[in-house]
Each structure stands twice: as C-alpha cells, then as structure tokens.
Design a protein around this motif. Structure first.
Motif, PDB file in Angstrom:
ATOM      1  N   HIS A  82      15.342  66.009 -75.839  1.00  0.00           N
ATOM      2  CA  HIS A  82      16.591  66.269 -75.120  1.00  0.00           C
ATOM      3  C   HIS A  82      16.551  65.668 -73.721  1.00  0.00           C
ATOM      4  O   HIS A  82      15.537  65.754 -73.029  1.00  0.00           O
ATOM      5  N   ASP A  93      10.224  67.118 -68.856  1.00  0.00           N
ATOM      6  CA  ASP A  93      10.661  68.040 -69.892  1.00  0.00           C
ATOM      7  C   ASP A  93      11.831  67.430 -70.661  1.00  0.00           C
ATOM      8  O   ASP A  93      12.902  67.221 -70.097  1.00  0.00           O
ATOM      9  N   GLY A  94      11.613  67.157 -71.935  1.00  0.00           N
ATOM     10  CA  GLY A  94      12.671  66.607 -72.780  1.00  0.00           C
ATOM     11  C   GLY A  94      12.726  65.099 -72.744  1.00  0.00           C
ATOM     12  O   GLY A  94      12.549  64.439 -73.767  1.00  0.00           O
ATOM     13  N   GLU A 128      19.710  71.521 -75.057  1.00  0.00           N
ATOM     14  CA  GLU A 128      18.510  72.222 -75.503  1.00  0.00           C
ATOM     15  C   GLU A 128      18.223  73.404 -74.601  1.00  0.00           C
ATOM     16  O   GLU A 128      17.821  74.476 -75.048  1.00  0.00           O
ATOM     17  N   GLU A 129      18.423  73.212 -73.294  1.00  0.00           N
ATOM     18  CA  GLU A 129      17.956  74.209 -72.323  1.00  0.00           C
ATOM     19  C   GLU A 129      18.815  75.468 -72.269  1.00  0.00           C
ATOM     20  O   GLU A 129      18.338  76.532 -71.897  1.00  0.00           O
ATOM     21  N   HIS A 194       6.304  66.429 -76.579  1.00  0.00           N
ATOM     22  CA  HIS A 194       6.772  67.238 -75.458  1.00  0.00           C
ATOM     23  C   HIS A 194       5.590  67.555 -74.551  1.00  0.00           C
ATOM     24  O   HIS A 194       4.455  67.606 -75.022  1.00  0.00           O
ATOM     25  N   HIS A 361      11.377  75.042 -79.429  1.00  0.00           N
ATOM     26  CA  HIS A 361      11.817  73.668 -79.205  1.00  0.00           C
ATOM     27  C   HIS A 361      12.813  73.319 -80.308  1.00  0.00           C
ATOM     28  O   HIS A 361      12.868  73.981 -81.344  1.00  0.00           O
TER      29      HIS A 361
HETATM   30 ZN   LIG Z   1      12.087  70.682 -73.290  1.00  0.00          ZN
END
Ligand SMILES: [Zn+2]
Length: 420
Positions: A82, A93-94, A128-129, A194, A361
C-alpha cells in the motif's frame, strides 16, 4: 554474496523511495493518508514508475490500483502492498513493498521481452491504514469479500464525513466496492514484502525473515461476581472475594500461553467494585487478549482459560461470566510459499528465520480469500514504525528487493508447474 539478476537494480528502489518521500512527506513525516490529494499525487507518481513497460493499469471498484503484465498463462502472480500512510508516518511502511514490486516487474520485463510464462500483477491496496475512518485493510477486505458493508457504511471521520461520501469524492461507489473481488479470479499466489515494524529480527541480528501468517485473536471480558463485606469484621474463611479469583487468572493465563507453542496473552485491564480500601471486592472485571497462529491452539487456549475461571470461581465461592469483545481467525500462509520465502531469504542473506506477524496486513485478507500467500519481513531499526523515525539499513533494503525477486521467480515456476 549472490549475483544480481540482469535488469534488477535495488538502488533504483531506494532512489524511488527517497523521491516519494520528498514528494509526500513534510517535517512531521509521510502524509499519504488514503483518498487525500497527497495520496492521489503519490498514486499518479506511482503510475509513472511503470512508464515504458508493456503493462495495463486500472483502478478497481474499491479503488485498488492494478498493474498487469500479461503472460502466456492467465494465472497470475500478484505482488502487493500500500502507498497510503498514517499521518506523520514513516518512509517505508507499505511503499517499500510496492516499489520493490515495481522493481521486480521491471526485471521480469527485462528477462521476458515477449512476455513471461505466467501473468504478473502489482496491486496498490486502497486505505490499508484506516487512518481516517478507523477501519484498516479497506481495499483488500473489499476485494476478499470480508468487508462488512453495514459496519463500514456508518463510519465517519473527525469532520463528520461518512465513508461512502468520502469515497464518492474520489469516484468510488461504496455499494459496489465488493465487485473488486473479480480481480482475484486468476490470482494464483500473493506476495508481500514489508518492514517488520517490531524488534524480533533486530534482536536476532538478522536482516530478513519468512512470515508464517498473521495471529488470530480472542478478546474477552471476564467478570467475577462475589459479595462485598467489611474488611475488618469478615473472617478469611467467610469471604466471597471476586478479586482473588480474578487475580489467580493472571499466572494461569501465562502458563496456558507458555504451553500453547507460540501463543501470547495479555490481561490488559482490571476494575473492581466497590473499589474501596475497606471492602472485599464484590465484582472484578478483567480483559483477556489471547493470540495464536494456529486456530486449534487458539481454541485450546480459550477453553483452558474458561475452565480455569470456572475452577477459581468455584474454589472462591463466586460466580463468573464471559463476554466476547472481538475475534479474528488466524491467517496462516501457504506452506509451499513459506518454504520458498525461507529459501529466498537464505539465498540472499545467508540466514533465515520464520516468524509470525503480530500486525495485520493486506496479505491476511488474501490468505483468508484462499489465495496462496506469503510475506517477507525486513528488519526495522529500533523496531519502530508509524513514526517519521521509522528506518531500515540501506543494505537491508537492497537485500529485501533481491529476496522478493528470488521469491517471485520461485513462485512463478510453482504457478507454471501447477498450470501444466
Ligand atoms: Zn503497512
């Protein structure tokens, strides 16, 4: 160290990550919150990364961005993550998983100028978050079919905007988001790289690990009911002490976790009534959070905790009641793909380690949708994420791109063999 496949350039991935950071972060960190103008800009920039490659791109009914390189077989290897971030988020992150996927796709195009044996797709999952509406894994849950529409329909952000209204603003019809599921019709495997976001690989001194799956969770409130009585006049053998029974749960639940083979438990809250220094506790409520990668082991942990509560209640002359607060099933990853991930990490880094994922995830949604799935974790410095100080060593980032590439090659061969 291993040789680099022609066409793969992990340093280009790091340059991509740095460019994305300069475009979408400020002094407080990454600001790519889903469905905002900055997220839109990040998406437009991401599309440009595929320029010159023979791919097709489209957004599905839930706003997930799919990039497809057609192969001889329609059966598809899907690599995803993401590009959205939490407010004031980190630079990896992502987007590490996504831009590594872009790099692997570039390498596959280089190796197969007239098309690979199986189709390869890169997906950027939408939201996603869950930073704005408090609902994580929106795009992948819509795609897997697990999204609860009635629950999601009434979500509002801090400004009072509902999720359906926010989605309409970016051209997504909330009532049709599950049509995204048709994208999985040809999905034969799903891979996600990730950052670990925790300290396990750091403490072991290892760059990378193969992820076994995401934990299932059983979360309960347990209330013991006794009798309030004067703390001076009530002999010890005449008490119905709700706290005593609840307190005995703590060492017992730790023992249950210890013999469960990898499970964890937390008693995170304890409240007493009347809650005064001169009274035996009439009512004591504790919360118990139990997690395990294996569904049967998680069920055993819960059954043992229930039996212990009954026993302590009976022994203490009190009663007990349970209330389930939340529950999610474990999402174990595919054993063949876990082996490939382990091999890819060992071949790239020299040593591998298998570990479960505490955080959820998008990969968990794919596993629950029945798509053979695995993840790779790369070490997080300080074990910190969702913070602008989130970081990973440059050399580990380069290893991560190489390991994902090796895993993709092994998985493509696995898909091709299963097809013929
Ligand atoms: Zn993530």
């Amino acid at each position: 160290m291993v040789s680099m496949p022609p066409g793969l350039d992990p340093q280009r991935t790091i340059r991509d990550l740095e460019e994305l950071r300069s475009l979408t972060a400020d002094a407080r960190g990454a600001q790519r919150v889903a469905f905002t103008p900055t997220w839109r800009a990040a998406r437009a920039w991401l599309r440009e990364r595929f320029a010159g490659l023979p791919v097709e791109m489209h957004e599905d009914a839930a706003g997930n961005l799919w990039t497809t390189l057609r192969g001889t077989s329609d059966r598809a290897l899907v690599i995803g993550s993401h590009i959205d971030s939490v407010p004031n988020g980190g630079w990896l992150d992502g987007c590490l998983g996504l831009l590594s996927g872009v790099e692997v796709l570039r390498r596959i195009c280089h190796e197969h100028p007239s098309g690979p044996p199986v189709t390869v797709r890169v997906v950027d999952w939408a939201d996603e978050e869950g930073a704005r509406f408090g609902k994580s894994l929106f795009g992948s849950a819509a795609c897997s079919g697990n999204l609860d529409l009635d629950e999601a329909r009434v979500l509002v952000d801090k400004q009072g905007v509902t999720l359906p209204d926010a989605l309409r603003g970016v051209g997504i019809d909330f009532e049709r988001v599950k049509e995204s599921g048709r994208e999985l019709a040809t999905a034969a495997a799903y891979l996600e790289l990730h950052i670990e976001q925790g300290p396990v690989l750091l403490d072991l001194g290892l760059p990378m690990g193969a992820v076994l799956g995401t934990f299932g969770v059983e979360r309960h409130a347990i209330t013991f009911h006794g009798q309030a009585a004067h703390s001076g006049s009530t002999p010890m053998n005449r008490r119905h002490d709700a706290f005593l029974a609840a307190a005995r749960m703590a060492p017992e639940c730790y023992a249950i976790a210890a013999r469960s083979g990898g499970g964890v438990c937390t008693i995170g809250s304890c409240t007493t009534k009347p809650g005064i220094v001169t009274s035996v506790v009439e009512e004591c409520r504790i919360t118990l959070d139990q997690r395990h990668l294996d569904a049967a082991a998680l069920a055993t942990m819960l059954a043992e905790a229930r039996a212990a509560a009954e026993r302590f209640a009976a022994e203490g002359g009190v009663s007990v009641s349970w209330e389930r607060l939340w529950h999610i099933a474990p999402a174990p990853f595919h054993p063949d793909l876990v082996s490939f991930a382990d091999e890819a990490v060992r071949e790239t880094c020299g040593t591998s380690h298998r570990l479960p994922s505490g955080p959820l995830h998008d990969a968990a949604e794919m596993a629950m949708a029945g798509v053979p799935t695995v993840m790779l974790f790369v070490q997080s410095l300080g074990g910190i994420s969702h913070n602008k100080i989130e970081d990973t060593r440059r050399e580990h980032l380069e290893l991560a791109v190489q390991a994902l590439d090796r895993l993709a090659t092994k998985t493509m061969a696995w898909i091709a063999n299963a097809t013929t």
